[in-house]
Design an enzyme around this catalytic site. Structure first.
Site, short mmCIF file in Angstrom:
data_model
loop_
_atom_site.label_atom_id
_atom_site.label_comp_id
_atom_site.label_asym_id
_atom_site.label_seq_id
_atom_site.Cartn_x
_atom_site.Cartn_y
_atom_site.Cartn_z
N TYR A 87 0.79 -1.23 0.00
CA TYR A 87 0.00 0.00 0.00
C TYR A 87 0.82 1.28 0.00
O TYR A 87 0.44 2.27 -0.61
CB TYR A 87 -0.90 0.04 1.24
CG TYR A 87 -1.97 -1.02 1.27
CD1 TYR A 87 -3.28 -0.71 0.91
CD2 TYR A 87 -1.70 -2.32 1.64
CE1 TYR A 87 -4.27 -1.67 0.92
CE2 TYR A 87 -2.69 -3.29 1.67
CZ TYR A 87 -3.97 -2.95 1.31
OH TYR A 87 -4.95 -3.90 1.33
N ASN A 159 -6.92 3.96 -3.42
CA ASN A 159 -7.58 2.96 -2.59
C ASN A 159 -8.71 3.61 -1.80
O ASN A 159 -8.45 4.49 -0.97
CB ASN A 159 -6.57 2.34 -1.61
CG ASN A 159 -7.21 1.28 -0.73
OD1 ASN A 159 -7.89 0.38 -1.23
ND2 ASN A 159 -7.00 1.38 0.57
N GLU A 160 -9.94 3.21 -2.10
CA GLU A 160 -11.12 3.69 -1.36
C GLU A 160 -11.14 5.22 -1.24
O GLU A 160 -11.50 5.75 -0.19
CB GLU A 160 -11.19 3.03 0.04
CG GLU A 160 -11.27 1.53 -0.02
CD GLU A 160 -11.62 0.88 1.32
OE1 GLU A 160 -11.96 1.59 2.27
OE2 GLU A 160 -11.60 -0.37 1.39
N ASP A 201 -16.30 -1.71 -0.66
CA ASP A 201 -17.53 -2.45 -1.00
C ASP A 201 -18.74 -1.70 -0.43
O ASP A 201 -19.34 -2.11 0.55
CB ASP A 201 -17.43 -3.87 -0.43
CG ASP A 201 -18.58 -4.75 -0.90
OD1 ASP A 201 -19.46 -4.25 -1.63
OD2 ASP A 201 -18.59 -5.95 -0.55
N GLU A 264 -8.90 -6.80 -1.31
CA GLU A 264 -8.83 -7.22 0.10
C GLU A 264 -10.00 -8.15 0.33
O GLU A 264 -11.11 -7.86 -0.12
CB GLU A 264 -9.01 -6.03 1.06
CG GLU A 264 -7.89 -5.02 1.06
CD GLU A 264 -8.18 -3.80 1.96
OE1 GLU A 264 -9.19 -3.79 2.68
OE2 GLU A 264 -7.38 -2.85 1.90
N TYR A 296 -6.49 -10.12 3.18
CA TYR A 296 -6.01 -9.12 4.12
C TYR A 296 -5.77 -9.82 5.46
O TYR A 296 -6.70 -10.38 6.02
CB TYR A 296 -7.07 -8.03 4.27
CG TYR A 296 -6.61 -6.81 4.98
CD1 TYR A 296 -5.84 -5.86 4.32
CD2 TYR A 296 -6.92 -6.61 6.31
CE1 TYR A 296 -5.40 -4.72 4.99
CE2 TYR A 296 -6.48 -5.48 6.98
CZ TYR A 296 -5.71 -4.55 6.31
OH TYR A 296 -5.29 -3.43 6.97
#
Ligand SMILES: *[C@@H]1O[C@H](CO)[C@@H](O)[C@H](O)[C@H]1NC(C)=O
Ligand SMILES: *[C@@H]1O[C@H](CO)[C@@H](O)[C@H](O)[C@H]1NC(C)=O
Ligand SMILES: *[C@@H]1O[C@H](CO)[C@@H](O)[C@H](O)[C@H]1NC(C)=O
Ligand SMILES: *[C@@H]1O[C@H](CO)[C@@H](O)[C@H](O)[C@H]1NC(C)=O
Ligand SMILES: *[C@@H]1O[C@H](CO)[C@@H](O)[C@H](O)[C@H]1NC(C)=O
Ligand SMILES: *[C@@H]1O[C@H](CO)[C@@H](O)[C@H](O)[C@H]1NC(C)=O
Length: 490
Positions: A87, A159-160, A201, A264, A296
């Site tokens: 990450y 990421n998100e 999600d 993940e 994860y």
């Protein structure tokens, strides 16, 4: 003598690895494909960020210490993974040893280009303020650092980033970052390393997100995602395809025009985790829609998702989840997973248009932010003073640190296996890690239930079955330990 013969073989393999490497993976339609064999590539992966993002200070990162990478790559190789995701990376550090170790182990890398440090990420509440040359020193710096490793599978642009706090324009900024990264790669890298986005999600906006990122924009073709990662924790304990909602995800992504995978997964609401979702994710129902996933996560951190415990003295303790995951991986039908299907690889994206977006809260315009002039200069001329990585030979394959199995016994003979040219790591190549020490499986089993179910509340039948799963895998490991001693590891 057998051992010295084995050493010769090992030496020959190690030599081969200095000259050769895994084969780059490319995107073809909605599949990842091995450029040499044309086999489909399915991600069997884990997320790797020891210390977590809060422990990241830029002075070291998960791929800057060859000693810990060698140890961790060997442990992951036994687990059976073929991909890691990292990450937070610091572009100025030397990653040659780590990347070469993972390459030799047949393990690909998916790398996020962002860092949590100031200037290292796009601010979701005010993206315009951070969309600037400082940010691109980080983004292009990571590309430069990793572009020459053949096991660099792809880069995550974000990421998100889209979540409850993000402002409406954020999706257009992510497409702009993807555009800038892909234009940089086209100009400054000798192969087209894929670029994608990793989404939370959040089911209300998930389809809008994938539609927004994957549609074809005629006036900015490079802004399209090459792949789509989904962070999904909806399968907890011994769930099922329908209870977990995996059936809905499969239906939702069946028409996607790009490879989709779990960036993940591995809910820990029920512990120990028994990973029955692995059979579903790589099973008949889901393999057309999904290109695998990443569990994860490798190391135990305060949020309690670890497969192993990294001890402060450099030793590692394998946790019960490690064995349970390995057991599930070992059941996979690899030849089915690798079979390609031309109706998958020939899928074409749809044109972007506001009608693709269903939620009124989600951005439905495709006018992307304009690239700053200095960022254009970086793309045209390459990043100045770039710290560009390169493969080096893997010097050592034995692990100086002690590895403990789940019962606290020392694991003997663990080392990195440098694979032949063009080979990715696969599950089932190694026997489960255990010691040959004569502890009876029955005695170990009671240890297992005591330590493996720390939360007394909600001790469910799945927790109990998990305890027996680990003792079974211990037993198999102990049995095969005899062969290990003679045939492979000495
Ligand atoms: C790209 O560059 C790398 C590193 O210099 C080299 O190993 C590789 O063979 C090159 N690939 C192609 C397709 O030219
Ligand atoms: C996928 O495409 C098929 C054929 O075009 C269509 O019938 C189906 O409704 C689509 N599914 C989804 C979830 O969009
Ligand atoms: C090939 O892929 C298509 C589209 O995903 C799917 O409908 C079909 O069942 C697949 N065929 C085989 C033989 O797996
Ligand atoms: C390292 O730390 C672990 C965990 O605290 C401990 O069990 C082990 O004995 C230590 N090992 C060595 C070699 O010092
Ligand atoms: C590298 O990792 C090893 C194993 O965890 C550790 O003992 C060592 O101190 C680390 N080196 C640096 C420079 O951080
Ligand atoms: C590119 O196309 C989109 C969608 O048609 C449009 O909204 C946008 O203004 C266009 N951008 C440019 C620079 O022409």
């Amino acid at each position: 003598m057998l051992p010295s013969f084995a050493r010769l073989v090992a030496a020959a393999c190690a030599f081969a690895a200095t000259a050769t490497a895994v084969v780059p993976v490319v995107v073809s339609g909605k599949d990842f494909v091995n450029t040499n064999t044309k086999d489909r590539f399915q991600i069997i992966g884990i997320d790797y960020q020891p210390g977590g993002s809060s422990g990241f200070d830029g002075k070291s990162d998960p791929l800057s210490n060859g000693t810990s990478c060698l140890r961790d790559a060997a442990i992951m190789q036994h687990l059976g993974v073929n991909t890691i995701r990292v990450y937070n990376l610091s572009p100025g550090l030397n990653h040659d040893e780590c990347a070469s170790i993972f390459n030799g182990a047949g393990i690909y890398m998916i790398l996020d280009v962002n860092s949590p440090l100031t200037g290292g990420y796009l601010d979701r509440t005010d993206p315009a303020s951070t969309y600037n040359p400082t940010y691109y020193n980080q983004v292009f710096g990571v590309i430069e650092a990793f572009k020459n490793y053949p096991n660099t599978l792809g880069f995550f642009a974000g990421n998100e980033v889209i979540n409850e706090q993000s402002v409406r324009s954020v999706p257009s900024y992510i497409r702009a970052v993807q555009r800038d990264m892909k234009d940089y790669i086209a100009k400054n890298v000798n192969r087209s390393i894929p670029v994608g986005y990793s989404a939370a999600d959040v089911r209300d906006i998930l389809m809008d997100t994938v539609q927004y990122m994957s549609c074809e924009l005629e006036n900015s073709t490079s802004s399209r995602s090459d792949f789509f990662g989904l962070n999904s924790y909806s399968w907890c304990g011994d769930s099922s395809y329908t209870i977990s909602g995996y059936d809905v995800l499969t239906e939702d992504f069946s028409n996607a025009s790009l490879p989709v995978f779990f960036s993940e997964y591995g809910c820990n609401k029920v512990t120990p985790r028994i990973f029955t979702e692995v059979a579903a994710l790589y099973g008949q129902d889901m393999t057309q829609a999904f290109s695998g996933g990443l569990v994860y996560e490798y190391s135990e951190e305060p949020n309690n998702y670890g497969l192993v415990q990294l001890n402060s003295n450099g030793s590692v303790t394998l946790l019960v989840d490690y064995y349970n995951l390995q057991k599930q991986y070992n059941k996979l039908d690899l030849s089915r997973l690798q079979s390609s299907n031309t109706s998958q690889t020939s899928v074409k994206p749809v044109e972007c248009g506001s009608s693709l977006i269903t939620s009124s809260d989600f951005l439905n315009a495709f006018n992307l932010p304009t690239r700053p002039t200095k960022v254009q200069d970086m793309i045209d001329n390459g990043l100045s003073n770039a710290n560009t990585g390169k493969l080096v030979s893997v010097q050592s394959t034995s692990i100086p640190e002690t590895v403990y199995d789940y019962y606290g016994n020392v694991v003997t003979g663990i080392k990195l296996q440098v694979l032949d040219t063009d080979k990715a790591n696969t599950p089932g190549q190694s026997t489960p890690l255990s010691t040959g020490s004569p502890t009876s499986p029955g005695a170990s089993s009671s240890t297992a239930s005591a330590t493996a179910s720390p939360s007394a509340s909600g001790a469910s039948s799945s927790e109990k079955s998990a305890a027996s799963e680990v003792s079974m895998s211990w037993f198999l490991g102990a049995l095969s330990g005899a062969f290990v001693m003679v045939g492979v590891w000495l």
